[in-house]
Design an enzyme around this catalytic site. Structure first.
Site, mmCIF file in Angstrom:
data_model
loop_
_atom_site.group_PDB
_atom_site.id
_atom_site.type_symbol
_atom_site.label_atom_id
_atom_site.label_comp_id
_atom_site.label_asym_id
_atom_site.label_seq_id
_atom_site.Cartn_x
_atom_site.Cartn_y
_atom_site.Cartn_z
ATOM 1 C CD GLU A 254 -2.650 1.429 2.458
ATOM 2 O OE1 GLU A 254 -2.357 2.387 3.196
ATOM 3 O OE2 GLU A 254 -3.549 0.609 2.694
ATOM 4 C CB CYS A 288 -2.110 5.699 3.072
ATOM 5 S SG CYS A 288 -0.424 5.351 3.611
#
Length: 516
Positions: A254, A288
């Site tokens: 990720e 994120c």
């Protein structure tokens, strides 16, 4: 006693869990709230990585032979220990990362729910599955799922609890061992998780932690493991992916995001404004999946902007465990400098400051106000680079089509948010991001542990959560048992005759209804 003092007490004794030889130099972990020392951990070498990997590989062989239910019992006990130690865990997370109590709790809740979900579902995902064989009745094909071996995890500083252990839980349940390298700024939370796992019955060598600079020991870890899970920047992720590719080992990541929010004409403006505050400024924007761009339909632009900026200005900032604090500190001076550089560059090029825009040394060395900008143009750093801080740009969009086009005009594709009374899901399907939340910022997809999450484009490879989140840690193996007749010419049969018989069988099989 401050939350930093309490976190320091929790951290005491944890460095001895690091897989390092005696006499290694140490590196300090300092509290963002006040700069004081949380503790010191060894600086591991490639020899330590060798030793940790070897120990993990030896322990994995026995672990993989245990029934899934027995492995699951360890995770179930671990979940109970998490709940028992909640306050200690929150104190340590805050001391290491500088985040608010609520943001620390979001991490805690995620780990508890992840452990519960995979402990309950691992057996179902990992059991052997019958597959259609080459010939009905004659061929029995079965898909088995076996562990990859040693899984390396490289986790970042922004979510030191969630990203250190939530990726490890499904890997352990799948029969793997773990070697984890946490970020150098936040090693103690990971070490506390290791302590609790061992108290829950995890074999001592099965989960190892090495500490030190990623540039020094990261490549060595990649050279020795059988699969790598990485969370970090897109630039570093591409380097890690190349290293994994050279070894032909599995890789999941990720990476970065420049996540958009779309506020459509039929959105409930008040709810959208309140939701945007949480979506943009949770964890001080160091998330994120947080929102950095907001595209608002022209019909509701002014009313949204008024409501949103008013709520942003009411955010309470500060250090400590007070649950009413809305935003904590940033992690480091480098992160504050990046945020300030993006804001100052935008202002110098003509952007309008609507809220925030200042450091707050009166609160602590690394505090920066939640900031809202309008008039951001393509030549500004803020327009396309990930800021990873408490800054958001708000844009006016003529209609849904323009909002979608602007949202998709990015190298990133991690998360998005759409606010609408009736058209949210239809617009969401047009966005090129791995997750889209309708009438929510990021939490709806993140907390749906049965559904996969991850990034498109430069935002990552592979997925967390759900079936995909555990099966990526396995190798599929097909075993096919053939009965009566071989899949080849029978003794005495010519190849030509065999081919005619097979063609007839293939033609006949094509006429039967296909399974759905």
């Amino acid at each position: 006693m401050t939350v930093t003092d309490r976190g320091r007490d929790v951290a005491a004794g944890l460095p001895e869990l690091v897989a390092a030889a005696a006499g290694r130099p140490t590196q300090a972990s300092n509290a963002p709230f006040d700069g004081s020392l949380v503790g010191e951990v060894p600086v591991c070498t490639t020899d330590d990585v060798d030793s940790a990997t070897a120990g993990a590989r030896a322990a994995q062989r026995h672990w993989a032979g245990l029934p899934v239910a027995e492995r699951g019992a360890v995770i179930r006990r671990f979940r109970g220990l998490l709940l028992d130690r909640e306050q200690d865990i929150l104190d340590l997370v805050q001391a290491e990362s500088g985040k608010s109590r609520l943001s620390a709790f979001e991490e805690f809740a995620d780990v508890v729910l992840t452990a519960d979900y995979y402990e309950r579902n691992a057996g179902r995902y990992l059991r052997p599955r019958r597959r259609k064989g080459a010939a009905p009745v004659l061929t029995r094909a079965t898909e088995y799922r076996g562990p990859r071996g040693v899984v390396g995890v490289i986790s970042p500083w922004n979510y030191p609890l969630t990203l250190a252990v939530s990726d490890a839980i499904p890997a352990l349940l799948a029969g793997n061992s773990i070697v984890l390298k946490p970020d150098s700024q936040t090693p103690f939370t990971a070490l506390l998780m290791l302590k609790l796992l061992r108290q829950a019955g995890l074999p001592t060598d099965l989960f190892q932690i090495v500490t030190g600079p990623g540039t020094a020991i990261g490549p060595a870890l990649i050279e020795r493991v059988d699969f790598l899970m990485f969370t970090g920047s897109s630039q570093t992720g591409k380097t890690v992916a190349r290293q994994c590719g050279e070894r032909l080992i599995g890789f999941s990541a990720e990476l970065g995001g420049k996540n958009p929010m779309l506020v459509l004409a039929d959105a409930q403006v008040g709810k959208a404004a309140s939701g945007a505050v949480h979506a943009c400024f949770s964890n001080s924007g160091q998330l994120c999946v947080s929102i950095e761009r907001i595209y608002v339909h022209a019909d509701v632009y002014e009313s949204f902007l008024t409501a949103f900026t008013a709520e942003v200005k009411r955010i309470r900032m500060g250090p400590g465990p007070d649950w009413d604090i809305g935003m904590g500190s940033l992690i480091s001076a480098a992160q504050v400098d990046r945020v300030e550089r993006h804001v100052q560059d935008a202002l110098a090029k003509g952007a309008q400051l609507l809220a925030g825009g200042r450091r707050r040394p009166d609160l602590g060395p690394l505090f920066y106000e939640p900031t809202v900008l309008a008039g951001v143009t393509a030549d500004m750093l803020l327009a396309r680079e990930e800021t990873f801080g408490p800054v958001v740009a708000v844009y006016r969009a003529a209609d849904d089509d323009e909002a979608v086009a602007l949202a998709n005009d990015s190298d990133f594709g991690l998360n998005a948010s759409v606010w609408s009374a009736r058209r949210g899901e239809a617009v969401a399907r047009r966005l090129r991001t791995g997750t889209v939340n309708v009438n929510e910022g990021y939490a709806a997809t993140w907390a749906s542990h049965d559904a996969p999450i991850g990034g498109m484009k430069d935002s990552g490879a592979g997925r967390r959560h759900g079936r995909e989140g555990i099966l990526k840690y396995t190798e599929p193996q097909t075993i096919a048992v053939q009965r009566l007749l071989r899949v080849a010419p029978a003794p005495g049969m010519s190849n030509r005759t065999y081919s005619r018989i097979m063609k007839g069988a293939i033609t006949l099989m094509g006429r039967f209804p296909r399974g759905r």
